[in-house]
Design an enzyme around this catalytic site. Structure first.
Site, short mmCIF file in Angstrom:
data_model
loop_
_atom_site.label_atom_id
_atom_site.label_comp_id
_atom_site.label_asym_id
_atom_site.label_seq_id
_atom_site.Cartn_x
_atom_site.Cartn_y
_atom_site.Cartn_z
N ASP A 215 -10.49 3.78 4.84
CA ASP A 215 -10.65 1.86 4.63
C ASP A 215 -12.15 1.54 4.58
O ASP A 215 -12.74 0.89 4.30
CB ASP A 215 -10.46 1.18 5.71
CG ASP A 215 -8.63 -0.12 5.35
OD1 ASP A 215 -8.70 0.43 3.51
OD2 ASP A 215 -9.21 -0.24 6.17
N LYS B 280 0.34 -1.28 0.02
CA LYS B 280 0.21 -0.02 -0.20
C LYS B 280 0.94 1.43 0.33
O LYS B 280 0.12 2.22 -0.69
CB LYS B 280 -0.51 -0.12 1.15
CG LYS B 280 -2.19 -1.16 0.98
CD LYS B 280 -3.04 -1.42 2.21
CE LYS B 280 -3.97 -2.43 2.51
NZ LYS B 280 -4.48 -2.77 3.91
N GLN C 199 -4.41 -1.26 9.97
CA GLN C 199 -4.08 -2.63 9.05
C GLN C 199 -4.56 -4.02 9.92
O GLN C 199 -4.07 -4.01 10.45
CB GLN C 199 -2.96 -3.05 9.34
CG GLN C 199 -2.92 -4.76 7.91
CD GLN C 199 -2.95 -4.03 6.28
OE1 GLN C 199 -2.74 -3.29 5.78
NE2 GLN C 199 -4.09 -6.00 6.25
#
Lengths: 295, 295
Positions: free
Chosen positions: A121, A54, A98
């Site tokens: 996200d 990412k 994450q």
């Protein structure tokens, strides 16, 4: 007849080029560089790889990334403290924690602590609720479900009026993608580990989304001829012939199913690259929104 | 063979007796009387009737109710202002804004302005998102979907592992009840106005929830033998023989479907009375929660 392979790498490259151009314009015209903070807790190698990919993708399109790594022993308060700091920083437009988090940390509590305008996200519970509402303004759609939708749309699949079956009901993928398909007028069925006779259900699907994390679970007999199949699974299976000792396969038996389906995403090279592109796009939008009116 | 009729009036009476006993104890032991504020905007007669019935039901179990009526010309700010006042009042534990609101008012904005701990109707977007999450603490489940679940559970219907089909995807009923069935391990399909060939889908349903607002839409040929049918619809149809000139029917053709189904809720006398009982229970819980620790 063999299915059309939906090439996530190529489609994602198109999206990333669009993003790169927009980032360049934002810098040139307004002096703004979008910034993403990534937060990794513990030392799971797969998670570390995801975060690295990412951050590399950010760099490639000109987005700043700020990497934070906490030890597996970090407390929930440590994490909430860091999130408060990142929430306040004006150069951080998006925050990505994450997953999965270590089991002593309440992931829902942590995700709920990311301010909505930085939730690139798209995991905030408010987002989830709004996804199923036609016409609602969802601040950020979660990246993997949005990747599934974009792959369907950019490969020309019709969603409205079709029957969609989603395998898996996680709040990360299955549930949000089901709600997004519903908002686009598909008739949606959600299957999961407690569904008996799942093949009988999936055989009705014009669109089949597999997101259960079981290697090659979906076989040809489970797929309706000419269905469009999106494979979200990324599973390691042993492969002594591979230098790493394993290889990645999806939740779908690609070789078998491509003989039946009209179109199918491969693993790797399908949903994965597109997911990262969606994260970049959300981060760009977050930066644009946070500087709206400051031009 | 004729279906078992799931008697919402009797089941609701049981629930209300439970609530009444609990309210009495709360008053006697801690001096707390639960309070519900109802807010009605405009002069729709059906809405006025619903509010009146809810307030009467409060009185019957010993819950205070505070009725507010705004003219149809009220602005969104008027309404938000009132909600701010009610949010601050310690004797108001629950706030109910009767829907639908006039079209110049953004219902989502208004519902989002009710603080979560007083959202006894359970319409806050956060609630909706959490409903599909197994094990999540939903502050208050929305009343009508919760009524459907309670009727299923209290009439002994199994949910886990069964195929449920929900007709309708409104955020008030269809979507939340689908998420609640999913969280209880049903395999859930959501149908709506854009679903072609809906009978083909409903015929697979072990549990069929009808919430589309179309009188007697569900006919016998759409129902699987031995299905459990929950009818959320409340539709007025002309009836010259009736003193009021109309009568109420559900979304299900009761006479036909009861010959096929294993169990079915009538209209009236099914989901409706149970919905009010759920509102009372949410209000009682809100009062208990807001005074937790003050004993």
């Amino acid at each position: 007849m063999s299915a059309k392979v939906i090439d996530g790498v190529t489609i994602a490259a198109t999206v990333r080029a669009e993003i790169e151009a927009e980032v360049r314009r934002l810098k040139a015209e307004r002096g703004i560089t979008p910034g993403l903070a990534t937060v990794l807790v513990g030392d799971d190698p797969a998670s570390a790889t995801y975060v690295r990919n990412k951050r590399r993708a950010c760099a490639e399109v000109g987005i700043n990334s700020f990497g934070y790594e906490l030890p597996v022993t970090a407390t929930q308060d440590d994490l909430l403290c860091l999130l408060a700091e990142l929430s306040a920083r004006p150069d951080v437009h998006g925050i990505l924690v994450q997953l999965p988090l270590p089991s002593h940390i309440d992931a829902r509590r942590v995700l709920g602590a990311i301010p909505l305008h930085k939730d690139v996200d798209g995991f905030h519970p408010v987002n989830l609720g709004l996804l199923g509402v036609r016409g609602a303004q969802v601040p950020f759609a979660p990246c993997t479900p949005q990747a599934c939708i974009e792959l369907l749309e950019r490969s020309g699949a019709q969603i409205s009026g079709r029957r969609a079956v989603v395998l898996g009901r996680s709040t990360i993928v299955g549930l949000p993608v089901a709600l997004m398909l519903l908002a686009r007028d598909a008739t949606v069925t959600i299957c999961h580990s407690k569904t008996p006779n799942v093949a009988q259900v999936t055989r009705n699907a014009d669109i089949l989304i597999a997101a259960i994390g079981r290697p090659r679970f979906v076989t040809a007999d489970m797929v309706k001829p000419d269905a469009v199949v999106i494979d979200v699974g990324i599973n390691r299976v042993n492969d002594p012939g591979n230098p790493r000792g394993f290889r990645l396969v999806g939740d779908v038996d690609f070789d078998e199913v491509q003989e039946v389906a009209a179109a199918i995403t491969p693993v790797p090279g399908g949903v994965g690259p597109m997911t990262i592109a969606m994260l970049l796009r959300n981060t760009l939008r977050a930066a644009t929104n946070q500087h709206a009116g400051s031009a």
